[in-house]
Design an enzyme around this catalytic site. Structure first.
Site, short mmCIF file in Angstrom:
data_model
loop_
_atom_site.label_atom_id
_atom_site.label_comp_id
_atom_site.label_asym_id
_atom_site.label_seq_id
_atom_site.Cartn_x
_atom_site.Cartn_y
_atom_site.Cartn_z
CG ASP A 106 2.40 3.13 -7.00
OD1 ASP A 106 2.45 3.42 -5.92
OD2 ASP A 106 2.10 2.35 -7.83
CG PHE A 158 -8.86 0.78 -9.39
CD1 PHE A 158 -7.97 0.33 -8.24
CD2 PHE A 158 -8.69 0.07 -10.57
CE1 PHE A 158 -6.99 -0.83 -8.36
CE2 PHE A 158 -7.55 -1.01 -10.65
CZ PHE A 158 -6.76 -1.46 -9.66
NE ARG A 171 2.90 -4.34 -12.00
CZ ARG A 171 2.37 -4.00 -10.93
NH1 ARG A 171 2.27 -2.64 -10.40
NH2 ARG A 171 1.95 -4.79 -9.93
P1 IMP Z 1 -2.15 2.24 0.43
O1 IMP Z 1 -1.42 1.43 1.28
O2 IMP Z 1 -3.68 2.07 0.52
O3 IMP Z 1 -1.99 3.75 0.55
O4 IMP Z 1 -2.01 1.87 -1.23
C1 IMP Z 1 -0.70 1.79 -1.85
C2 IMP Z 1 -0.80 0.97 -2.88
O5 IMP Z 1 -1.82 0.45 -3.25
C3 IMP Z 1 0.28 1.80 -4.03
O6 IMP Z 1 1.48 1.53 -3.95
C4 IMP Z 1 -0.28 0.91 -5.17
O7 IMP Z 1 0.45 -0.16 -5.40
C5 IMP Z 1 -1.73 0.40 -4.81
N1 IMP Z 1 -2.74 1.29 -5.26
C6 IMP Z 1 -3.61 2.35 -4.54
N2 IMP Z 1 -4.47 2.69 -5.35
C7 IMP Z 1 -4.31 2.12 -6.38
C8 IMP Z 1 -5.10 2.16 -7.73
O8 IMP Z 1 -5.87 3.20 -7.94
N3 IMP Z 1 -4.75 1.47 -8.88
C9 IMP Z 1 -3.59 0.52 -8.65
N4 IMP Z 1 -2.91 0.12 -7.62
C10 IMP Z 1 -3.27 1.48 -6.38
MG MG Z 2 2.83 1.07 -5.05
#
Ligand code: IMP
Ligand code: MG
Length: 181
Positions: A106, A158, A171
């Site tokens: 996502d 965020f 969601r």
């Molecule tokens: P990463 O490992 O830091 O790249 O984070 C990825 C995961 O964190 C994504 O698959 C999302 O599920 C969650 N995530 C990252 N940014 C957001 C946000 O802005 N809102 C909600 N979930 C987020």
């Molecule tokens: Mg995710």
């Protein structure tokens, strides 16, 4: 459609409309179809739960090449921040050796989730692994992870809605909202 919503003592404002999301997903599907259309083997799509379930459902209905759909459940976020660790809560139930794999995410924030999952997959000797994400925050991950198909780049906001959550809720929102600071 509401321009702003209140959730868990925070205000979120509408940021990407359902109509714009539809256009982004269609453009991504066109790119992905063009890339995989000449492949002889069926492609293994792996959706990263929970956040990508809505995006995945919309995306696959626009794909035109033979593929199979699988899911993994990974967790790196707690509340509104990345914990720096990726937990596998539901593992992949397919052998990807000798297969072409497309991972569907996502949003890429720090890049840790995709980077570590790609590493885990690579141990199983797939023919290729490509990464697709609906949204990307390049200012956070600084391209440490090599993304192949990106729907839209956004600043380090965020966001919630269209599969993305705040502590498990929101969601289901058809539009994406960002935290008002
Ligand atoms: P990463 O490992 O830091 O790249 O984070 C990825 C995961 O964190 C994504 O698959 C999302 O599920 C969650 N995530 C990252 N940014 C957001 C946000 O802005 N809102 C909600 N979930 C987020
Ligand atoms: Mg995710």
């Amino acid at each position: 459609m509401n321009e702003s919503i209140e959730l868990q003592d925070k205000t979120f404002v509408r940021y990407i409309s359902a109509a714009e999301l539809g256009i982004i997903v269609s453009q991504l599907a066109d790119e992905i179809n063009a890339y995989y259309s000449k492949f002889q083997l069926e492609i293994i799509l792996v959706s990263i739960l929970d956040g990508s379930f809505i995006f995945m459902a919309d995306l696959v209905r626009k794909l035109t090449f033979p593929h199979k759909i699988h899911f993994v459940k990974l967790q790196s976020y707690d509340d509104m921040e990345s914990t720096g660790q990726v937990k596998v809560l539901l593992d992949l139930d397919v052998d990807v050796s000798g297969k072409h794999v497309l991972i569907v995410e996502d949003i890429v924030d720090t890049g840790l989730t995709l980077e570590s999952f790609k590493g885990m997959l690579t141990n199983s000797d797939p023919l290729s692994v490509k990464l697709c994400t609906l949204l990307s925050k390049p200012e956070v991950h600084n391209d440490i992870v090599d993304l192949d198909f990106v729907g839209k780049e956004i600043p380090p906001e965020f966001i919630i809605g269209y599969g993305l959550d705040l502590n498990g809720v929101a969601r289901n929102l058809p539009d994406i909202y960002k935290l008002k600071i």
